[in-house]
Write a protein that holds these residues in place. Structure first.
Motif, PDB file in Angstrom:
ATOM      1  N   LYS A   1      47.895  66.153   6.319  1.00 50.13           N
ATOM      2  CA  LYS A   1      48.274  67.204   7.260  1.00 50.13           C
ATOM      3  C   LYS A   1      47.459  67.067   8.546  1.00 50.13           C
ATOM      4  N   PRO A   2      48.087  67.325   9.699  1.00 50.85           N
ATOM      5  CA  PRO A   2      47.379  67.204  10.976  1.00 50.85           C
ATOM      6  C   PRO A   2      46.081  67.998  11.048  1.00 50.85           C
ATOM      7  N   GLU A   3      46.034  69.165  10.428  1.00 47.65           N
ATOM      8  CA  GLU A   3      44.794  69.950  10.484  1.00 47.65           C
ATOM      9  C   GLU A   3      43.650  69.252   9.757  1.00 47.65           C
ATOM     10  N   PHE A   4      43.964  68.514   8.686  1.00 47.09           N
ATOM     11  CA  PHE A   4      42.927  67.750   7.989  1.00 47.09           C
ATOM     12  C   PHE A   4      42.483  66.551   8.826  1.00 47.09           C
ATOM     13  N   ALA A   5      43.427  65.905   9.492  1.00 49.59           N
ATOM     14  CA  ALA A   5      43.081  64.771  10.357  1.00 49.59           C
ATOM     15  C   ALA A   5      42.131  65.221  11.462  1.00 49.59           C
ATOM     16  N   ARG A   6      42.384  66.389  12.028  1.00 54.26           N
ATOM     17  CA  ARG A   6      41.487  66.925  13.067  1.00 54.26           C
ATOM     18  C   ARG A   6      40.144  67.329  12.471  1.00 54.26           C
ATOM     19  N   GLN A   7      40.185  68.028  11.344  1.00 58.57           N
ATOM     20  CA  GLN A   7      38.962  68.505  10.709  1.00 58.57           C
ATOM     21  C   GLN A   7      38.010  67.358  10.351  1.00 58.57           C
ATOM     22  N   PHE A   8      38.560  66.240   9.866  1.00 61.77           N
ATOM     23  CA  PHE A   8      37.731  65.112   9.445  1.00 61.77           C
ATOM     24  C   PHE A   8      37.554  64.073  10.546  1.00 61.77           C
ATOM     25  N   GLY A   9      38.091  64.327  11.722  1.00 64.45           N
ATOM     26  CA  GLY A   9      37.928  63.390  12.835  1.00 64.45           C
ATOM     27  C   GLY A   9      38.565  62.038  12.572  1.00 64.45           C
ATOM     28  N   ALA A  10      39.706  62.039  11.897  1.00 64.11           N
ATOM     29  CA  ALA A  10      40.371  60.778  11.559  1.00 64.11           C
ATOM     30  C   ALA A  10      40.836  60.067  12.814  1.00 64.11           C
ATOM     31  N   GLY A  11      40.506  58.810  12.890  1.00 64.65           N
ATOM     32  CA  GLY A  11      40.935  57.985  14.010  1.00 64.65           C
ATOM     33  C   GLY A  11      41.866  56.896  13.531  1.00 64.65           C
ATOM     34  N   GLY A  12      42.111  55.949  14.414  1.00 59.68           N
ATOM     35  CA  GLY A  12      42.955  54.819  14.072  1.00 59.68           C
ATOM     36  C   GLY A  12      44.345  55.277  13.669  1.00 59.68           C
ATOM     37  N   TYR A  13      45.018  54.422  12.933  1.00 59.60           N
ATOM     38  CA  TYR A  13      46.403  54.708  12.558  1.00 59.60           C
ATOM     39  C   TYR A  13      46.521  55.874  11.585  1.00 59.60           C
ATOM     40  N   ILE A  14      45.472  56.193  10.853  1.00 60.27           N
ATOM     41  CA  ILE A  14      45.534  57.333   9.934  1.00 60.27           C
ATOM     42  C   ILE A  14      45.569  58.633  10.729  1.00 60.27           C
ATOM     43  N   GLY A  15      44.685  58.762  11.693  1.00 58.79           N
ATOM     44  CA  GLY A  15      44.694  59.953  12.540  1.00 58.79           C
ATOM     45  C   GLY A  15      45.954  60.036  13.384  1.00 58.79           C
TER      46      GLY A  15
ATOM     47  N   GLY B   1      45.686  61.953  18.430  1.00 56.35           N
ATOM     48  CA  GLY B   1      45.812  60.820  19.338  1.00 56.35           C
ATOM     49  C   GLY B   1      44.503  60.269  19.874  1.00 56.35           C
ATOM     50  N   PHE B   2      43.399  60.490  19.188  1.00 56.62           N
ATOM     51  CA  PHE B   2      42.114  59.987  19.682  1.00 56.62           C
ATOM     52  C   PHE B   2      42.081  58.465  19.665  1.00 56.62           C
ATOM     53  N   ASP B   3      41.583  57.884  20.740  1.00 60.25           N
ATOM     54  CA  ASP B   3      41.385  56.443  20.852  1.00 60.25           C
ATOM     55  C   ASP B   3      40.162  56.234  21.732  1.00 60.25           C
ATOM     56  N   ALA B   4      39.124  55.597  21.191  1.00 60.87           N
ATOM     57  CA  ALA B   4      37.868  55.413  21.925  1.00 60.87           C
ATOM     58  C   ALA B   4      38.043  54.564  23.178  1.00 60.87           C
TER      59      ALA B   4
END
Length: 190
Positions: A33-47, A53-56
């Motif tokens: 779920k998107p809220e979990f991706a944000r909560q855990f700071g998921a990056g790359g293709y998983i996020g 849409g985070f990309d360093a």
């Protein structure tokens, strides 16, 4: 090699997209779920498959990406299928980036010696890898040798998300969920 990849890759995409048994295994399987991706700071293709849409390369950003044209693909479904499609789109973006970088490649040396400053130095860096952002802290001794180094792979944030992805799926879906994450087991395959 780029020509060969561009020749073969569309056929692989078509094979994936037109194989009903693959779609049956990947669509709505292993949802993050998107809220979990944000909560855990998921990056790359998983996020990015879960609407983050985070990309360093963009934030905070670094050379040469600040001068290159590329898109950061983002989907919101969060399932195995979305992770596959993000990876497909990122291969396409990577090919375009390689073209741009090769055109800008200056002549001259490809290697330079690091000159020791005679004192201990340290620094911190953040780069985008295929799994997401990799944090690097490095300390050099007075002779220019690595004294200490700490690497934090994006997998550190993604392992807990795998647990949320497999929840409410059948046991047979675990391997496909796990491989759709492709997390580092040891942290040495950055």
């Amino acid at each position: 090699m780029l020509h060969e990849i561009r020749d073969v890759f569309p056929r692989l995409i078509e094979l994936y997209d037109n194989t009903a048994s693959l779609q049956d295994r990947t669509v709505t399987t292993g949802i993050v779920k998107p809220e979990f991706a944000r909560q855990f700071g998921a990056g790359g293709y998983i996020g990015r498959a879960s609407d983050r849409g985070f990309d360093a390369r963009r934030t905070p950003g670094y050379a040469p990406y600040d001068e290159l044209k590329f898109e950061v693909p983002v989907l919101s479904a969060g399932d195995v299928n979305a992770r596959v499609w993000i990876r497909i789109r990122e291969v396409e973006q990577s090919l375009a980036l390689i073209d741009q970088i090769l055109k800008r490649l200056p002549g001259g040396k490809i290697q330079s010696a690091i000159k020791a400053k005679g004192k201990i130095c340290e620094g911190l860096g953040l780069v985008e890898a295929f799994r997401g952002d990799v944090l690097i802290w490095l300390r050099l001794d007075g002779k220019g040798r690595v004294a200490r180094c700490h690497l934090r792979d994006a997998s550190w944030f993604q392992w807990p998300l795998l647990e949320t992805a497999v929840e409410d799926n059948i046991v047979a879906d675990f391997p496909i969920c796990n491989k759709s994450f492709n997390c580092s087991y040891s942290g040495h395959d950055l």
